[in-house]
Design an enzyme around this catalytic site. Structure first.
Site, short mmCIF file in Angstrom:
data_model
loop_
_atom_site.label_atom_id
_atom_site.label_comp_id
_atom_site.label_asym_id
_atom_site.label_seq_id
_atom_site.Cartn_x
_atom_site.Cartn_y
_atom_site.Cartn_z
N ASP A 119 0.81 -1.22 0.00
CA ASP A 119 0.00 0.00 0.00
C ASP A 119 0.84 1.26 0.00
O ASP A 119 2.03 1.26 0.37
CB ASP A 119 -0.96 0.01 1.19
CG ASP A 119 -0.23 -0.09 2.53
OD1 ASP A 119 0.70 -0.91 2.64
OD2 ASP A 119 -0.59 0.66 3.46
N GLU A 126 -0.22 -1.31 5.63
CA GLU A 126 0.81 -0.87 6.56
C GLU A 126 0.66 0.59 6.94
O GLU A 126 1.03 1.00 8.05
CB GLU A 126 2.19 -1.11 5.94
CG GLU A 126 3.37 -0.89 6.90
CD GLU A 126 3.90 0.55 6.91
OE1 GLU A 126 4.68 0.88 7.82
OE2 GLU A 126 3.49 1.35 6.03
#
Length: 357
Positions: free
Chosen positions: A71, A126
């Site tokens: 991400d 994350e």
């Protein structure tokens, strides 16, 4: 190396061209999984949500995991492109440059030259709260990942080895008062001014330093957000809410850091903990870490931020931060990174993996 350079550049550009803002990683996870399905151990790839664990080699030496999140943060970025020595695009530095190195290592380094049991981990979410990070469930559910000897989180570090990490606590600190008309403020109790002494203390705070394994970490507490009760501009506010972020060195446990923040606020306000992320010790003397240093990292420094090395540490797994992305470019608008750093990072990790025979 020319073919590898082309592979690295094309891979990084392709990763940046596939949007993966936090919570929307599925398309990129699908793409990476499909690409790595060509590896010899592809049948053993394991998927958990929008995260995958990819065995690369088995049956030899130490167990090593290279770990990267899929991400990116949500910032403004131009379309992915390469211009001169730089790749532009969301996540170019944080941390698709690290992902490109991981993929290229699996595809370009002869597996017989890798002197360890190598596993790649690509995971989602994350960049958000600790509790929503998919690496947690992956560690809990995967049969092999919690058994590795060293995990390398490929966070952007300019090819420097960043050891350990500081912990992070976010807390909502609420000062309470009583409303009144602002023409007669003595009839109320202003929640904002009730916070004055606390805010003055926060302004005067200075970092405290801790030295672990020769590395200096700083602990600090900071007010990062503030809002009143929203009653109106002619109303004495009965509520004043702060977000307080406490960053603490690895010589403190999460429980000790939590208690320290409660003591700082004392009985002046109500405290609600919203995000609790532990710290991680450096592991500077781990033999695999020493071998990575010998492979040519640019420097060895403490990690003055939180990363998922702490999540591995909580599972009893030694972990470090090392990645080719530019640390200063992380979370920037129009993010970019140096391709030369990506090429160098690949060479360092390839040299390290080969040295483990």
């Amino acid at each position: 190396m020319t073919d590898v350079v082309r592979l690295l550049d094309a891979t990084l550009l392709d990763l940046c061209a596939t949007p993966s803002p936090i919570g929307e990683e599925r398309a990129l996870c699908d793409s990476v999984q499909a690409r790595l399905a060509k590896l010899p151990l592809a049948a053993s790839i394991r998927r958990y949500g929008d995260s995958i664990v990819v065995p690369v080699t088995r049956g030899r030496g130490s167990r090593v995991a290279l770990v990267g999140h899929l991400d990116t943060v949500r910032t403004e970025n131009s379309p992915a492109r390469i211009a001169g020595d730089r790749c532009f695009g969301a996540g170019a530095s944080d941390m698709k440059s690290g992902l490109a190195v991981m993929i290229a290592l699996a595809e370009a380094v002869p597996h017989e030259d890798i002197g360890c049991e190598l596993t790649l981990v690509f995971y989602a979410r994350e960049e958000g709260p600790f509790a929503e990070n998919e690496l947690g469930p992956v560690l809990e559910r995967d049969p092999d990942l919690g058994l590795v000897d060293l995990a390398v989180c490929m966070e952007p570090s300019d090819n420097k080895l960043h050891l350990g990490c500081v912990g992070s606590i976010h807390a909502t600190v609420t000062f309470e008062g009583r409303t009144a008309h602002s023409a007669r403020p003595w009839e109320g109790d202003n929640a904002i001014t009730r916070a004055a002494d606390f805010l003055a203390e926060m302004r005067s705070l200075r970092p405290t330093e801790s030295v672990l394994e020769g590395l200096t970490y700083r602990s600090m507490t900071t007010v990062t957000q503030a809002r009143d009760g929203g009653r109106g501009r002619n109303v004495v506010p009965d509520c004043f809410v702060l977000n307080v972020n406490h960053r603490f060195a690895p010589d403190l446990t999460l429980e000790q850091a939590r208690a320290g923040l409660l003591a700082l606020v004392a009985d002046r306000a109500r405290v609600e903990f919203t995000d609790l992320s532990p710290a991680a010790r450096p592991s500077a003397n781990h033999p695999l870490v020493r071998a990575l240093v010998a492979a040519g990292v640019r420097a060895v420094e403490p990690k003055q931020a939180w990363t998922d090395v702490a999540r591995f540490a909580a599972f009893g797994v030694a972990a470090v931060n090392f990645g080719p992305g530019e640390n200063a470019q992380a979370h920037q608008k129009d993010e970019s990174t140096s391709l030369a750093l990506v090429h160098e990072g690949y060479e360092i990790v390839a040299r390290w993996l080969s040295s483990l025979k």
